[in-house]
Write a protein that holds these residues in place. Structure first.
Motif, mmCIF file in Angstrom:
data_model
loop_
_atom_site.group_PDB
_atom_site.id
_atom_site.type_symbol
_atom_site.label_atom_id
_atom_site.label_comp_id
_atom_site.label_asym_id
_atom_site.label_seq_id
_atom_site.Cartn_x
_atom_site.Cartn_y
_atom_site.Cartn_z
ATOM 1 N N ARG A 75 0.858 -1.178 0.000
ATOM 2 C CA ARG A 75 0.000 0.000 0.000
ATOM 3 C C ARG A 75 0.903 1.239 0.000
ATOM 4 N NH1 ARG A 75 -2.711 -1.842 3.848
ATOM 5 N NH2 ARG A 75 -1.809 -0.538 5.497
ATOM 6 N N PRO A 203 -1.984 3.475 -6.288
ATOM 7 C CA PRO A 203 -1.980 3.120 -4.868
ATOM 8 C C PRO A 203 -1.239 1.843 -4.478
ATOM 9 C CG PRO A 203 -4.136 2.662 -5.828
ATOM 10 C CD PRO A 203 -3.340 3.375 -6.880
ATOM 11 N N TYR A 204 -0.917 0.957 -5.428
ATOM 12 C CA TYR A 204 -0.357 -0.333 -5.029
ATOM 13 C C TYR A 204 0.848 -0.746 -5.879
ATOM 14 C CZ TYR A 204 -4.867 -0.736 -2.677
ATOM 15 O OH TYR A 204 -5.968 -0.506 -1.888
ATOM 16 N N GLU A 227 -0.160 -5.990 2.126
ATOM 17 C CA GLU A 227 -1.460 -6.650 2.153
ATOM 18 C C GLU A 227 -1.373 -7.982 1.431
ATOM 19 O OE1 GLU A 227 -4.278 -2.631 1.850
ATOM 20 O OE2 GLU A 227 -4.174 -4.051 0.167
ATOM 21 N N ASP A 236 -4.389 -6.586 5.761
ATOM 22 C CA ASP A 236 -3.023 -6.406 6.246
ATOM 23 C C ASP A 236 -2.415 -7.752 6.588
ATOM 24 O OD1 ASP A 236 -2.992 -3.645 6.005
ATOM 25 O OD2 ASP A 236 -3.846 -3.341 8.000
#
Length: 272
Positions: A75, A203-204, A227, A236
């Motif tokens: 993340r 975002p990832y 994650e 998580d």
């Protein structure tokens, strides 16, 4: 007569073969083809559900008696490098990154062979020749880049085949100079991909599979804000020891149930 392919993707299962991560276990994969105008849409959707790309195929582990392999992603907004990771970034501050179209070169292949011979001489890719290597790099129906890292002298030190998704970057396969272990090139390439995603507003960073109990894949648990895709949702990582039970045979759902739970883009759903 022209025949058209079905809009909804067809899923298949590979024959069992020895697991490359956990001794004494057999692996099996659920897979589907990536093709046509819907390839990027399908890749984006299934990557969010634990699938990975290999050339024009999307796959996800679907073993008969084990669910240990968990898709992992960082993340980006919450990631903070550890002290050792910051040192790694400083050690490699001289490297120059370039992102290129997916095209294989002899220089890449030479580095790839040195990497395999040193790190994965008994792995499934150990016998790859230059033509198979070129296919791995170049046969992509989606937006992909070859991210290269060179030192100040212009010597190629690391390479990562990277897919650009709608919500992140996916590190399909990376390899690097094996004779400079002090550099920790593998860690640096991941850290740099966090910066690539951050700069692009994505975002990832998708890392592939984390496998509890596997030394080959254990390093991924050392990254912050990690994650894993578990039980049909991203969560998580938490304590890695909590996942040891995933090798129990009763943790596996039937293939038909796994396929039924896959969420497809609206444009691909079979109309009744």
């Amino acid at each position: 007569m022209r025949h058209t392919l079905p809009l909804a993707p067809q899923f298949y299962v590979t024959a069992p073969q020895p697991c490359p991560y956990l001794d004494g276990r057999m692996e099996r994969k659920l897979f589907t083809a990536l093709q046509g105008d819907t390839a990027e849409t399908l890749n984006d959707a299934l990557s969010k559900q634990g699938f990975r790309r290999s050339q024009n195929v999307l796959y996800r582990p679907s073993c008969a008696d084990c669910t240990a392999c968990l898709s992992a992603r960082i993340r980006v907004a919450d990631f903070k490098p550890s002290r050792s990771q910051r040192r790694c970034m400083k050690r490699n501050a001289d490297l120059v990154r370039s992102a290129n179209s997916p095209w294989a070169t002899e220089e890449q292949f030479a580095l790839f062979r040195r990497y395999l011979d040193s790190r994965h001489a008994d792995g499934g890719m150990a016998d790859m020749d230059i033509f198979e290597f070129a296919a791995m790099i170049e046969e992509t129906p989606i937006r992909s880049r070859v991210v290269e890292y060179q030192d100040a002298a212009g010597t190629l030190k690391g390479v990562c085949l990277t897919d650009v998704l709608d919500d992140g970057v996916s590190m399909v396969y990376s390899f690097y100079e094996p004779d400079e272990a002090f550099r920790s090139f593998g860690t640096y390439i991941i850290l740099d991909h966090v910066e690539i995603a951050r700069a692009a507003g994505l975002p990832y960073v998708y890392l592939g599979y984390w496998v509890p109990g596997s030394q080959k894949m254990g390093y991924k648990a050392g990254f912050d804000a990690l994650e894993v895709y578990h039980g049909g949702a991203w969560q998580d990582l938490g304590d890695p020891a909590d996942y040891e039970g995933e090798t129990h045979p009763l943790s596996v759902d039937p293939i038909a149930e796994q396929v039924a739970r896959i969420s497809l883009p609206d444009t691909m759903r079979t109309k009744g």
